[in-house]
Scaffold this motif. Structure first.
Motif, PDB file in Angstrom:
ATOM      1  N   LEU A 109      38.807  41.130  28.099  1.00 39.90           N
ATOM      2  CA  LEU A 109      38.176  40.009  28.780  1.00 39.90           C
ATOM      3  C   LEU A 109      39.228  39.029  29.290  1.00 39.90           C
ATOM      4  O   LEU A 109      39.080  38.447  30.354  1.00 39.90           O
ATOM      5  CB  LEU A 109      37.178  39.298  27.859  1.00 39.90           C
ATOM      6  CG  LEU A 109      35.936  40.121  27.495  1.00 39.90           C
ATOM      7  CD1 LEU A 109      35.087  39.356  26.491  1.00 39.90           C
ATOM      8  CD2 LEU A 109      35.104  40.446  28.726  1.00 39.90           C
ATOM      9  N   ALA A 110      40.315  38.869  28.551  1.00 36.71           N
ATOM     10  CA  ALA A 110      41.374  37.967  28.994  1.00 36.71           C
ATOM     11  C   ALA A 110      42.092  38.498  30.226  1.00 36.71           C
ATOM     12  O   ALA A 110      42.613  37.749  31.036  1.00 36.71           O
ATOM     13  CB  ALA A 110      42.377  37.754  27.867  1.00 36.71           C
ATOM     14  N   GLN A 111      42.156  39.832  30.353  1.00 32.80           N
ATOM     15  CA  GLN A 111      42.822  40.431  31.504  1.00 32.80           C
ATOM     16  C   GLN A 111      41.953  40.369  32.748  1.00 32.80           C
ATOM     17  O   GLN A 111      42.444  40.386  33.863  1.00 32.80           O
ATOM     18  CB  GLN A 111      43.139  41.908  31.232  1.00 32.80           C
ATOM     19  CG  GLN A 111      44.262  42.123  30.265  1.00 32.80           C
ATOM     20  CD  GLN A 111      44.497  43.599  30.063  1.00 32.80           C
ATOM     21  OE1 GLN A 111      43.575  44.413  30.160  1.00 32.80           O
ATOM     22  NE2 GLN A 111      45.729  43.951  29.781  1.00 32.80           N
ATOM     23  N   ALA A 112      40.649  40.364  32.546  1.00 37.30           N
ATOM     24  CA  ALA A 112      39.726  40.399  33.676  1.00 37.30           C
ATOM     25  C   ALA A 112      39.659  39.016  34.300  1.00 37.30           C
ATOM     26  O   ALA A 112      38.739  38.261  34.095  1.00 37.30           O
ATOM     27  CB  ALA A 112      38.346  40.864  33.226  1.00 37.30           C
ATOM     28  N   ARG A 113      40.713  38.680  34.996  1.00 36.20           N
ATOM     29  CA  ARG A 113      40.801  37.351  35.597  1.00 36.20           C
ATOM     30  C   ARG A 113      39.687  37.161  36.623  1.00 36.20           C
ATOM     31  O   ARG A 113      39.354  38.089  37.353  1.00 36.20           O
ATOM     32  CB  ARG A 113      42.162  37.171  36.267  1.00 36.20           C
ATOM     33  CG  ARG A 113      43.319  37.236  35.285  1.00 36.20           C
ATOM     34  CD  ARG A 113      44.650  37.028  35.969  1.00 36.20           C
ATOM     35  NE  ARG A 113      44.895  37.992  37.037  1.00 36.20           N
ATOM     36  CZ  ARG A 113      45.380  39.208  36.831  1.00 36.20           C
ATOM     37  NH1 ARG A 113      45.664  39.620  35.615  1.00 36.20           N
ATOM     38  NH2 ARG A 113      45.581  40.019  37.848  1.00 36.20           N
ATOM     39  N   PRO A 114      39.134  35.966  36.707  1.00 35.32           N
ATOM     40  CA  PRO A 114      38.078  35.721  37.680  1.00 35.32           C
ATOM     41  C   PRO A 114      38.451  36.129  39.089  1.00 35.32           C
ATOM     42  O   PRO A 114      37.603  36.563  39.857  1.00 35.32           O
ATOM     43  CB  PRO A 114      37.856  34.200  37.580  1.00 35.32           C
ATOM     44  CG  PRO A 114      38.252  33.857  36.183  1.00 35.32           C
ATOM     45  CD  PRO A 114      39.388  34.784  35.856  1.00 35.32           C
ATOM     46  N   ALA A 115      39.720  36.033  39.463  1.00 38.81           N
ATOM     47  CA  ALA A 115      40.133  36.387  40.820  1.00 38.81           C
ATOM     48  C   ALA A 115      39.890  37.864  41.119  1.00 38.81           C
ATOM     49  O   ALA A 115      39.731  38.248  42.270  1.00 38.81           O
ATOM     50  CB  ALA A 115      41.606  36.047  41.024  1.00 38.81           C
ATOM     51  N   GLN A 116      39.864  38.702  40.071  1.00 40.17           N
ATOM     52  CA  GLN A 116      39.652  40.127  40.300  1.00 40.17           C
ATOM     53  C   GLN A 116      38.225  40.433  40.728  1.00 40.17           C
ATOM     54  O   GLN A 116      37.992  41.442  41.361  1.00 40.17           O
ATOM     55  CB  GLN A 116      40.010  40.920  39.041  1.00 40.17           C
ATOM     56  CG  GLN A 116      41.496  40.911  38.760  1.00 40.17           C
ATOM     57  CD  GLN A 116      41.845  41.754  37.569  1.00 40.17           C
ATOM     58  OE1 GLN A 116      41.408  41.481  36.452  1.00 40.17           O
ATOM     59  NE2 GLN A 116      42.627  42.777  37.792  1.00 40.17           N
ATOM     60  N   LEU A 117      37.301  39.611  40.349  1.00 40.27           N
ATOM     61  CA  LEU A 117      35.908  39.792  40.762  1.00 40.27           C
ATOM     62  C   LEU A 117      35.396  38.485  41.365  1.00 40.27           C
ATOM     63  O   LEU A 117      34.280  38.084  41.114  1.00 40.27           O
ATOM     64  CB  LEU A 117      35.048  40.220  39.574  1.00 40.27           C
ATOM     65  CG  LEU A 117      35.202  41.667  39.136  1.00 40.27           C
ATOM     66  CD1 LEU A 117      34.452  41.925  37.840  1.00 40.27           C
ATOM     67  CD2 LEU A 117      34.742  42.628  40.206  1.00 40.27           C
ATOM     68  N   GLN A 118      36.241  37.840  42.120  1.00 39.97           N
ATOM     69  CA  GLN A 118      35.876  36.569  42.729  1.00 39.97           C
ATOM     70  C   GLN A 118      35.295  36.839  44.114  1.00 39.97           C
ATOM     71  O   GLN A 118      36.026  37.036  45.074  1.00 39.97           O
ATOM     72  CB  GLN A 118      37.106  35.664  42.835  1.00 39.97           C
ATOM     73  CG  GLN A 118      36.800  34.244  43.252  1.00 39.97           C
ATOM     74  CD  GLN A 118      36.045  33.474  42.193  1.00 39.97           C
ATOM     75  OE1 GLN A 118      36.166  33.754  41.013  1.00 39.97           O
ATOM     76  NE2 GLN A 118      35.256  32.515  42.606  1.00 39.97           N
ATOM     77  N   ILE A 119      33.994  36.872  44.194  1.00 44.40           N
ATOM     78  CA  ILE A 119      33.313  37.080  45.468  1.00 44.40           C
ATOM     79  C   ILE A 119      32.527  35.810  45.756  1.00 44.40           C
ATOM     80  O   ILE A 119      31.626  35.448  45.006  1.00 44.40           O
ATOM     81  CB  ILE A 119      32.389  38.312  45.409  1.00 44.40           C
ATOM     82  CG1 ILE A 119      33.209  39.569  45.103  1.00 44.40           C
ATOM     83  CG2 ILE A 119      31.634  38.472  46.720  1.00 44.40           C
ATOM     84  CD1 ILE A 119      32.377  40.813  44.894  1.00 44.40           C
ATOM     85  N   SER A 120      32.889  35.142  46.827  1.00 42.64           N
ATOM     86  CA  SER A 120      32.214  33.894  47.173  1.00 42.64           C
ATOM     87  C   SER A 120      30.790  34.184  47.651  1.00 42.64           C
ATOM     88  O   SER A 120      30.437  35.333  47.936  1.00 42.64           O
ATOM     89  CB  SER A 120      32.988  33.158  48.268  1.00 42.64           C
ATOM     90  OG  SER A 120      32.880  33.861  49.490  1.00 42.64           O
ATOM     91  N   PHE A 121      30.005  33.135  47.768  1.00 45.96           N
ATOM     92  CA  PHE A 121      28.636  33.282  48.267  1.00 45.96           C
ATOM     93  C   PHE A 121      28.655  33.891  49.670  1.00 45.96           C
ATOM     94  O   PHE A 121      27.923  34.841  49.952  1.00 45.96           O
ATOM     95  CB  PHE A 121      27.931  31.922  48.284  1.00 45.96           C
ATOM     96  CG  PHE A 121      26.496  31.999  48.712  1.00 45.96           C
ATOM     97  CD1 PHE A 121      25.496  32.304  47.803  1.00 45.96           C
ATOM     98  CD2 PHE A 121      26.146  31.778  50.043  1.00 45.96           C
ATOM     99  CE1 PHE A 121      24.164  32.386  48.206  1.00 45.96           C
ATOM    100  CE2 PHE A 121      24.828  31.861  50.453  1.00 45.96           C
ATOM    101  CZ  PHE A 121      23.834  32.161  49.532  1.00 45.96           C
ATOM    102  N   ALA A 122      29.530  33.375  50.527  1.00 38.15           N
ATOM    103  CA  ALA A 122      29.615  33.896  51.902  1.00 38.15           C
ATOM    104  C   ALA A 122      30.041  35.359  51.913  1.00 38.15           C
ATOM    105  O   ALA A 122      29.496  36.173  52.680  1.00 38.15           O
ATOM    106  CB  ALA A 122      30.588  33.052  52.726  1.00 38.15           C
ATOM    107  N   GLN A 123      30.995  35.733  51.052  1.00 37.57           N
ATOM    108  CA  GLN A 123      31.419  37.130  50.971  1.00 37.57           C
ATOM    109  C   GLN A 123      30.278  38.018  50.479  1.00 37.57           C
ATOM    110  O   GLN A 123      30.109  39.141  50.956  1.00 37.57           O
ATOM    111  CB  GLN A 123      32.627  37.272  50.051  1.00 37.57           C
ATOM    112  CG  GLN A 123      33.896  36.711  50.636  1.00 37.57           C
ATOM    113  CD  GLN A 123      35.020  36.672  49.625  1.00 37.57           C
ATOM    114  OE1 GLN A 123      34.817  36.418  48.433  1.00 37.57           O
ATOM    115  NE2 GLN A 123      36.240  36.907  50.092  1.00 37.57           N
ATOM    116  N   GLY A 124      29.488  37.511  49.522  1.00 37.39           N
ATOM    117  CA  GLY A 124      28.335  38.263  49.037  1.00 37.39           C
ATOM    118  C   GLY A 124      27.311  38.498  50.133  1.00 37.39           C
ATOM    119  O   GLY A 124      26.723  39.579  50.238  1.00 37.39           O
ATOM    120  N   VAL A 125      27.109  37.475  50.973  1.00 40.16           N
ATOM    121  CA  VAL A 125      26.188  37.625  52.107  1.00 40.16           C
ATOM    122  C   VAL A 125      26.744  38.659  53.082  1.00 40.16           C
ATOM    123  O   VAL A 125      26.039  39.578  53.508  1.00 40.16           O
ATOM    124  CB  VAL A 125      25.975  36.260  52.813  1.00 40.16           C
ATOM    125  CG1 VAL A 125      25.233  36.441  54.140  1.00 40.16           C
ATOM    126  CG2 VAL A 125      25.195  35.307  51.908  1.00 40.16           C
TER     127      VAL A 125
END
Length: 199
Positions: A96-112
């Motif tokens: 969990l410590a390795q799974a940095r938020p940036a690795q799964l950081q998808i913004s709302f606009a990117q999700g759309v």
């Protein structure tokens, strides 16, 4: 809309929305690695993007894209590339410590925007437009039924998958479980990319 058509729409929506795909896989992975709260932005972005995609298909954009093979191929290539990139980023996180938020950081606009490179979403939108909307005298009335139904299914399916990911979070924190979970999620994304390549 007659009851038998509405029932058929619900069956299709259930089958397509709750089967694994890029959206549900990402919702699960985000919640498992960073918690339910982190995944909610993406969970909310999916129905917004899906509604826009369905609306554009109903207005004829879907027919334009299917009628222009280079444009369709370009959308497919971007979608496949993005899924493979996400799979690569996800597959290396083992704690969990390795799974940095940036690795799964998808913004709302990117999700759309992800909905517009998601071949599964395109196929479903085109199927719904062809089967329930196109050529009907009550076009606007049908869209007022179809859009909220499909947006609800998009939200509920992704929220369910995110809740599953969040529920597994503590269990995944032990040993190498998270690494294998992330690799499984990455494999599902790769599998979806392969399916898109053959579609």
């Amino acid at each position: 809309m007659p009851l038998h058509e509405f029932t058929a729409l619900l069956i299709l929506a259930t089958a397509m929305s709750f089967t694994p795909g890029p959206n549900t896989t990402l919702s699960t992975a985000m919640a498992a690695n960073h918690g339910l709260r982190h995944s909610l932005r993406f969970v909310l972005a999916v129905p917004v993007g899906w509604t826009l995609l369905l609306g554009l298909c109903a207005l004829g954009v879907g027919a334009l894209i299917t009628g222009l093979p280079p444009l369709r191929a370009g959308i497919k290539a971007v979608g496949i590339g993005y899924l493979l990139w996400l799979a690569w980023k996800l597959s290396g996180s083992g704690q969990l410590a390795q799974a940095r938020p940036a690795q799964l950081q998808i913004s709302f606009a990117q999700g759309v925007l992800l909905q517009f490179i998601n071949i599964k979403a395109w196929f479903l939108a085109l199927t719904i437009v062809a089967g329930w909307v196109a050529g009907q005298a009550n076009f606007a009335e049908r869209m007022l039924v179809v859009l909220p139904v499909m947006a609800s299914y998009a939200f509920c399916s992704n929220l369910c998958y995110a809740c599953i990911g969040a529920a597994l979070r503590q269990w995944l924190a032990h040993g190498r479980r998270l690494l294998w979970f992330n690799r499984l999620m990455a494999a599902l994304l790769v599998g979806t990319a392969v399916w898109m390549l053959r579609a």
